[in-house]
Design an enzyme around this catalytic site. Structure first.
Site, PDB file in Angstrom:
ATOM      1  N   ASP C 167      34.292   2.533  75.541  1.00 43.02           N
ATOM      2  CA  ASP C 167      35.388   1.724  76.073  1.00 43.02           C
ATOM      3  C   ASP C 167      35.279   0.278  75.594  1.00 43.02           C
ATOM      4  OD1 ASP C 167      34.415   3.882  77.647  1.00 43.02           O
ATOM      5  OD2 ASP C 167      35.420   3.167  79.444  1.00 43.02           O
ATOM      6  N   ALA C 168      34.036  -0.151  75.418  1.00 45.95           N
ATOM      7  CA  ALA C 168      33.797  -1.545  75.044  1.00 45.95           C
ATOM      8  C   ALA C 168      34.526  -1.922  73.766  1.00 45.95           C
ATOM      9  CB  ALA C 168      32.300  -1.797  74.879  1.00 45.95           C
TER      10      ALA C 168
END
Lengths: 381, 381, 381
Positions: C167-168
């Protein structure tokens, strides 16, 4: 309000009693034998959405009006687990920076903390809610000296105890009770009981099983006593709603083995019986409980609180299930006071004794009462 | 805007005049002989609700766009006493912490204080509104030195007086006038008059009975004068709307025996006559008052201000009742520019001279103008 | 999540696979051959309006949930130039005081800055946006020491690199890329690439052309590997959506001559091919990409991101136009998940691996994904 004004009020009441105008709700309640739960949920969400889109307060978003409203939102969340309520709760808490309002001696100003504590109990994230302002308020409220506690205030309202008006029993005691539970510090519950008893002793009318709003409405047995046009005592629907709904809130989170629990259960039962006895035919209580003809229309804030408290009693075994139809009738009538766009009407404005409402009159605490009612009606059989 | 740009603007205007595209409002206004007051009220509430749900500002929630919008909300409350408006007023004031915007020499940045003062006059609770930031602004605005007052600003806009652009006559004077009344300090009114006269002397065109927006649009009698494609002077509808509506606001709260009141009444009457003379057939003014064919569609912000000012004049005896049909026609056409969901369209965006709008174009100050119009049309009998 | 919990998850997945319940969207998507642009725009505005009226966040209005949502709002503005989006963007930035959230080592907490930078690029007024907090965050994020970078965190999630979860790659890299472009400081782009490669090397599965969410889902080739009930690897739809949509965002603002651009273009193409290959018949991806039968319904947050990225690729020449029908089908199915009132449903709640959604489940980042999808589908010819 001094005696001159009270006299005026009495005159107005008299006038209204004699000319009793019948006001009808937004739409006439339909006779329905069962209650559709998805319909209740939809009504509640519409009420929330309308209220969130119309922020209102008396003096601050942390004042008692918001406090009562967000108790309703918290109860709606507790009952449905729908995150639409938690989103609203977190949003207000965040922007209010978890502050109480500022008068530390005034029960009104800590009502908002019920929602903060609730969020902390349910909202998940550690360190999200800051309960420090609540703790500071409660400690000052309970332990600091002030004129009311000292009995040095000379108001004719009888401001000689901490909680000298019956509304206060909704504003502070459920917060103290919930805080005691959440932080596992029974001392807050014990302190609550001490001050609760003072108010009970001053304002509860054992004969009528209702609370006077404040000392102005407690009869001394002389010709200065405030009377309704029909000669009866003045018992305000919302004022008693504050106490009655507050009792349900308190009992909901009070330890079952708490030594004074029987007192609260007994008081709950006495009030429940009375409120049921005097429920008007159409389901909604009038602003003046013993002189319903004064303003002969259902009023939603008081009725919402009564409906919540009665339904809670049935759901929790304190009230016989045979009263379910009366409670459902009340809910249907409450729902008929909601506008198409979600606005909850027929709410008496901010006040301290019976006054009329209208189809358009609204307040956030009225929406809160509506949400509280729905949250428990949802759980009836 | 320098002259090169102005020339470009003129070219665009010319182009538009020759290709004059006819744009129609959201829905064509229906011919109705009477105006239903509950319908006006419903339109106003929908406009408020849409606008509150779509917060917008140029640079801050305390800037002039919000200022003008909340003047509209305040007037709507004054006219209807509906607490839905007061709730919105109090909410913005609270969250804006009763601050003006920050440029103390700039009239725009105190427009928001009209709403603060209004709330303090009507909102009830003592110490709720903090007028200290307003006072500080007004004192600095009136008494501190700055480049504009000193005439040392070299802009071609003519920034050689405090209020060098006509919009300013809406932004600051009504605030000074209301503050003088509310705090019973006539000196603020006297100062207002002094600076008002400077602007009047620079920008008012006595022949046309309209205000130039700023010195760029005041003819010097040479070939550098800015002309409309049809050869006329540029008189911006919203710019004149700021002045005209501002006059009604000022007169509404100016002491009847104020020595300079006749000046304002006379100016009001001159502008009213002119605005009525040039009202287009369909009721709404074009963005260029003397070259309506430039953008041949009604524009709502200017038209809303004109409609407000005209209706106020009829309601307050400064304008003959025979003009009522013209004003009602304007209102009906304004209403036809409102979308089904409440949005007020056909609002020219932020600017300083005539530019077109569209069915979808909106701004909070356009909604404010709409509310102001409705608030006075409501009182036409 | 430790291994015990993962095992439980696997059991749940198994159970769901075998009992594959088919959940239907709010309304069945209609077969339409062309897409009406005004219809897309109307859906997008309704989504924005509903979301603005229902503010939600996990822990702060500056957290990643709001960050992802306002990326969607920014892209909607970029695509339509409709000021309804810019008004919402400016409003949140102003009230958030242009702050990031507070954990400087955590990519999530700077996602909101994408919207701040975008406003500064498009919003006009000088000195309106304050990018200082963003700069401070980025510098600390890139250059300060912390446990994750140092590899001293002992979590089984593999927190041994700065961006240890996929997700980062949506949260921080597009911000760094846009900040580098806006401030003309390529060093931020170079730093982005350095950390991006670390994540790519740890989590990208070259065979499957998908990203594992974190090290828990990267197979080590022993019997502790986390498997879907059908024996395949766990590839989370939203997790891959974060990466895939993030790639389109990065490429959109990365210099065409940036030395590492081919790496991103190639990765984009690999993922695009894979995502297209596994698109379900009805257009929407399931939460578990390789075990769609686990929760056999379209999920909107992941699907919205995929649809955005695919449409962006077609619009920008990285993907063959022949895929347009697949993307339009996805949009129509997304639209069918929007409620009548604008709410975007079928959004998996906050999580880290495949879990089901429902017609009523919503989150602001789901609305953001919907807006992103619409913003690019709008530009398909």
């Amino acid at each position: 309000m001094n005696k001159t004004i009270l006299t005026l009020v009495a005159v107005v009441l008299l006038f209204n009693c004699s000319t009793a105008q019948k006001v009808t709700p937004v739409e006439a309640p339909k006779v329905v034998s069962t209650i559709d739960k998805s319909d209740i949920k939809a009504s509640m969400i519409k009420a929330l959405e309308w209220q969130e889109a119309h922020p209102i307060f008396a003096i601050s978003p942390t004042d008692w009006t918001a406090g009562a409203y967000y108790v309703g939102v918290a109860r709606a969340h507790k009952s449905t687990n729908d995150m639409i309520y938690m989103a609203a709760l977190k949003n207000q808490g965040y922007w209010n920076n978890w502050q109480t309002y500022k008068r530390l001696h005034h029960a009104d100003d800590v009502a908002i903390s019920y929602s903060y504590i609730y969020i902390d109990m349910k909202g998940g994230r550690r360190n999200f809610v800051d309960l420090e302002p609540t703790k500071k308020f409660l400690d000052a409220h309970l332990y600091d000296d002030d004129n009311w506690k000292a009995g040095t205030d000379k108001s004719n309202m009888g401001k000689t105890i901490l909680w000298w008006w019956c509304d206060a029993l909704f504003m502070a005691p459920p917060v103290l009770n919930l805080y005691a539970k959440h932080t596992k510090q029974p001392k807050y519950l014990d302190e609550m009981h001490k001050f609760y008893m003072e108010t009970y002793n001053q304002l509860y009318d054992k004969e009528e099983r209702l609370f006077a709003r404040d000392m102005r409405f407690v009869w001394q047995g002389n010709d200065k006593d405030t009377k309704e046009p029909n000669g009866k005592k003045v018992f305000w629907s919302r004022g008693n709603g504050w106490v009655f709904a507050g009792l349900a809130l308190i009992l909901d989170d009070m330890p079952t083995d708490y030594e004074h629990r029987p007192f609260y259960e007994n008081l709950y039962k006495e009030m429940a019986d009375k409120i049921l006895e005097i429920q008007p035919e159409d389901g909604l209580w009038r602003t003046s409980l013993l002189c319903p003809e004064s303003y002969d229309h259902g009023e939603v804030s008081g009725s919402g609180f009564h409906t919540f408290a009665l339904a809670w009693g049935i759901n929790n075994g304190l009230l016989d299930k045979k009263h379910t139809p009366a409670v459902k009738k009340a809910w249907k009538a409450l729902k008929a006071c909601q506008h198409e766009d979600g606005r909850v009407g027929w709410v008496q404005n901010i006040g301290a004794f019976p006054e009329p409402a209208s189809a358009d009159s609204w307040q956030n605490f009225g929406t809160g009462a509506f949400l509280m009612a729905g949250s428990e009606v949802l759980n009836l059989d």
